[in-house]
Each structure stands twice: as C-alpha cells, then as structure tokens.
Enzyme design. Structure first.
Site, PDB file in Angstrom:
ATOM      1  N   LYS A 147     -37.516  17.219 -10.136  1.00 37.82           N
ATOM      2  CA  LYS A 147     -36.517  16.916  -9.402  1.00 37.82           C
ATOM      3  C   LYS A 147     -35.450  16.013 -10.357  1.00 37.82           C
ATOM      4  O   LYS A 147     -34.697  15.998  -9.591  1.00 37.82           O
ATOM      5  CB  LYS A 147     -37.409  15.795  -8.589  1.00 37.82           C
ATOM      6  CG  LYS A 147     -36.761  15.174  -7.052  1.00 37.82           C
ATOM      7  CD  LYS A 147     -36.178  16.288  -6.308  1.00 37.82           C
ATOM      8  CE  LYS A 147     -35.024  15.063  -5.512  1.00 37.82           C
ATOM      9  NZ  LYS A 147     -34.170  16.308  -5.109  1.00 37.82           N
TER      10      LYS A 147
ATOM     11  N   SER B 165     -10.588  28.293 -17.162  1.00 34.72           N
ATOM     12  CA  SER B 165     -11.827  28.356 -16.117  1.00 34.72           C
ATOM     13  C   SER B 165     -11.848  28.355 -14.769  1.00 34.72           C
ATOM     14  O   SER B 165     -10.636  29.130 -14.375  1.00 34.72           O
ATOM     15  CB  SER B 165     -12.722  26.842 -16.858  1.00 34.72           C
ATOM     16  OG  SER B 165     -13.387  26.395 -16.333  1.00 34.72           O
TER      17      SER B 165
END
Lengths: 199, 296
Positions: B170, B118
C-alpha cells in the site's frame, strides 16, 4: 400608392406616406416590408461579422444561419416594439387600433435596408469598417425612431410632442434595461472565464 | 418623377448590395462556407488537470478536439505540439480523442515545435500526418517512474513515520524508504505494461509494426530529420507547411486558421483595441459567448 412607393416613400416623404398607409393599412405589406428589411440587415450584419470574426469558428455564425435568422429576429422585434409603442401611445392619449399600429410601425424599420450597402462599404474598408458599420447602425436606429414617431403621430392622432414622448420614453427604458442586462451578463460570463484555460 | 428616380436609385443600390454581400459572404474566409482549420496548442507538461505552473490539461485539449470534430465548418485540425511529455494517462486521453477524430474522417495534422518527446510524441502518433522541423527534438518513446528516496533526510531531521496499511504494497513508492525487491518487480511490471501500451499505440497510429517501433523505443531522443528517416514523422517543415498539409487533406483551397482557446475577459474585450473600439468590443462579446460553450 403601391407597395414599392409606400416602402420607399417613408424614406423620402414620411408624413404623406404614413398618412396614405394609415388610410389603407395592409398586413401583408407589413410582412413584406419586414422580410425585405430583415434580409438586408442580415446581409449587412453578416458582412460586419466577417470583419470581426477572424478567429471564431462556429456553426452559429455561418452566413446561411445569419441571413435566415435576421428576418426572424426582425419579425420578433417588430411585434415586441409594436406592442410596447401601442401601449405607450395609449398612455399618451392615443386612439388607434393595434393592427393598424403594427402595420404602420413595420414601415418604420425600412431605413434598416441601408445596412446592406453599409455592410458592403464596411467590408471594403476593412478593420475600421466595423466601427463605421456600428456608427451607421446607430444613425439608422435614430432614423427608424423618427419614422416611428411619424407612424404613432399619424395613426393615434397625437401631437408631435406627445408622439415623441410615446416613442422616446419606452426606447429609453428598453435601452437602460438592455444596458443593465448586458452588464450583468458580462459579469456572469466572467465567472466562467476565470477558469484558467489560456495558453 | 424626381421621387421615382430617387426610389429607383435606392432600390438599385440596396439590391446590388444584397447580391454583392451574399456573394462576398459565401467566399469570405472568416465566416463563409470556405473551410476552416482549427489550431489547438499542446504546450508544456501534459497532465489531466492544468497545474499552477502552466502546461497542458488533457481535459481541455479533449474538449477542444471534440468541439472541432463536431463543428461542420471546421474541415481539419492542426495540433501544434511543443511538449516534453507528461503523464501517460493524460497523453492517452488526448491520443484517443485524436483517433476518434481521425476515424470520423476529419484529418488531423501535427506540427512539432521545439520538442514533441515522450508523451508529446504519443499524442502526435495518432494524427494522420506529422510535420516536424529538422531540429525538433522528438522520440523518447519509453516510460519512467522516478522514485525519490528521502529516508536519510528524514533521519537527519529526526522525522519518523508510523505506517498502518491494509496490504504489504500500500505504501509502494513512499519517499521514506527504498523499494523492496518485490515492490521493484511490481513497479517494473507496471512500467512495462505502460510501455507496451505506448509502443502498441504508436505502432497503430503510425501503421508501423510493433517490432520495428520497439527497435527505437528505448527512450532515445531523435531529431526531426532522424525521425523522418525512421518513419516517425511524415514531412519536414514548419507550422505553415503543416497548415497547408491539413488543408490539402481536407480539400480546402484557402484555409482559415481558427484557434480554439480561451482568453481572459480583459483580453477578449480589449486585446484588439488597436483594431478599433467597435471591433474589439463586439469581437469580445462574441468570443465570450462561444468560449462559454467550450467551458461548459
């Protein structure tokens, strides 16, 4: 007595040689002496660093920089030490002039030419050679101090005990100051090293 | 006459020592002008700042790569990666610095350890060459966002949250509730964008088409040998082989590997006590000086 005889004469027969230099001091010879000493010390110091710098890569420790910077460092050290010892000699009743003191004291650095062969020997020995080099450097420093006593005694017309005091006391004070500053510097540097970057 | 002989002997010894010394210095591996290969280690999870549990900080790695790039005595950089990955941004920071170095003409070689998956592979792909062991775990090209949902835990403990927010998204990713359909879509878009960046950077670094990278960029783990067959790795070998490759790329015959890392004061001063008191102390002082430069 030519420059070569004066230069090596302080190693073999310091009393007579300093007397001769004092009778006819030459500033150009002093510069020559410091240049040769600086070059030899630079080579010796760089060889010693090559023993201890296996894990360090930095432009500041390239051989060219080391060899060139050593004579510059010796010039600076020579002038600073001469100023200090001149003042010290005056305190102990010396009567000499500064320029002649400067010239005579340049020859007190001559034992440092042995740092070059010492560096080669240390390099040949290997890891333990760095210790030998440090020990040898200490002996050479003591030798230089003794020659400085000869120089001060000869030029400032001091008795041997007074000449010893004139050289020894400032050297002791400088050594203590350097030790304290080094201690403070290590403590100061440690603050930067506490930031965890070790892997 | 006797004095003249002594003077001659001293002069000869000193002169020969200076000449021999200079010859040694210019060939001495440690401080001579022969080339150095800087070793930089990337170990553990890659994040921007180093965490309390170790790992690698991209800030420090970027500094080390920059230092190695700007040091004219360092001719090549060897990056040893042993990492399962980490944050995308941190990996990209290191990737960018390696690319800068590669573009500057100074070769960068990656040596893979147990794993370079990764983010670990992300970094590696920027290097000029990648060397891995046949059994190294690599690949895993992909992006993941793990969102733990603790709503039931909070319910059982009677914990409630009052939320006041300036916009509907949010508190996206908040642990007290699941994603809404729209939030999931937004998260997926962010993941896809990061994935595209990952694939494009790997394609650029390895000089392979994006399409070809995408065929294997599904998160799959590859061994070093599989990765070599797919062109994700250049050679199979160990760290010594990688060092030699770096030296060859830089045109160095006898490389000296210098590790750019920091040590504690104790390690710096006393770590090499066995090699002699003088050596240890002087070495420590020099290292302290040089390390300070890295830290600042």
């Amino acid at each position: 007595m030519g420059f070569i005889e004066r230069f090596f004469g302080v190693l073999i027969n310091p009393s007579i040689t300093f007397k001769e230099i004092n009778e006819n001091p030459k500033l150009l010879e002093a510069f020559g002496a410091i240049l040769i000493v600086g070059l030899c010390a630079g080579v010796g110091g760089a060889l010693n660093l090559s023993l201890i710098a296996q894990e360090i890569a930095h432009p500041l420790i390239s051989p060219i920089v080391l060899i060139v910077s050593a004579p510059l460092g010796y010039f600076l050290t020579w002038v600073v030490i001469s100023c200090i010892l001149y003042a010290s000699a005056k305190v102990f009743g010396g009567t000499g002039a500064f320029e002649a003191s400067l010239i005579l004291l340049s020859f007190a650095f001559v034992p440092a030419i042995f740092l070059a062969p010492l560096g080669v020997v240390a390099y040949a020995i290997g890891a333990f050679g760095a210790f030998i080099y440090t020990l040898g450097s200490f002996v050479i420093s003591i030798w230089g101090m003794i020659l400085a006593i000869f120089a001060i005694k000869e030029h400032h017309k001091l008795s041997t005990p007074r000449a010893v005091m004139a050289v020894f006391i400032p050297v002791l004070v400088i050594a203590i100051i350097i030790f304290v500053l080094a201690f403070i510097a290590i403590i100061y540097l440690e603050k930067f090293l506490t930031y965890p970057i070790s892997f | 006459m006797k004095e003249k002989i002594i003077i001659l002997i001293i002069a000869l010894v000193v002169l020969i020592s200076v000449v021999v010394g200079i010859l040694i210095l210019f060939q001495a591996p440690a401080i001579g002008i022969s080339g150095k290969v800087a070793l930089i280690r990337v170990e553990g999870t890659i994040t921007s700042s180093k965490g309390i549990f170790g790992g690698t900080s991209s800030e420090e790695i970027v500094k080390q790569i920059k230092q190695a790039r700007e040091d004219f005595l360092i001719k090549a950089i060897l990056i040893r990666i042993n990492s399962p990955g980490g944050s995308a941004a941190a990996s990209q920071e290191i990737y960018m610095e390696i690319m800068k170095t590669r573009n500057s003409g100074k070769p960068v070689v990656v040596s893979m350890g147990d794993a370079a998956t990764s983010g670990g592979y992300y970094i590696a792909s920027a290097a000029n060459r990648i060397v891995a062991a046949p059994g190294t775990l690599t690949g895993s090209i992909g992006v993941i966002w793990v969102h733990p949902v603790l709503s039931r835990f909070f319910e059982e403990w009677g914990i409630q949250f009052e939320i006041v927010k300036s916009g509907p998204y949010k508190d996206i990713g908040a642990v007290w509730r699941n994603f809404t359909e729209e939030e999931w879509q937004l998260a997926k878009e962010a993941i896809n964008d990061t994935y595209d960046q990952f694939v494009e950077d790997v394609a650029k670094g390895r000089n392979i088409s994006v399409e070809k990278i995408k065929q294997i960029a599904d998160g799959r783990i590859l061994t070093g040998r599989q990765a070599k067959e797919l062109g994700l790795v250049d050679a199979l070998g160990n760290i010594e082989d990688a060092t030699k490759l770096a030296a060859d790329l830089a045109g160095i015959e006898k490389p000296v590997v210098v590790e750019l890392k920091k040590r504690t004061l104790f390690e710096a001063l006393f770590g090499t006590m066995g090699e002699g008191i003088s050596r240890g102390i002087v070495k420590g002082i020099i290292q302290l000086y040089l390390q300070k430069q890295i830290a600042l």
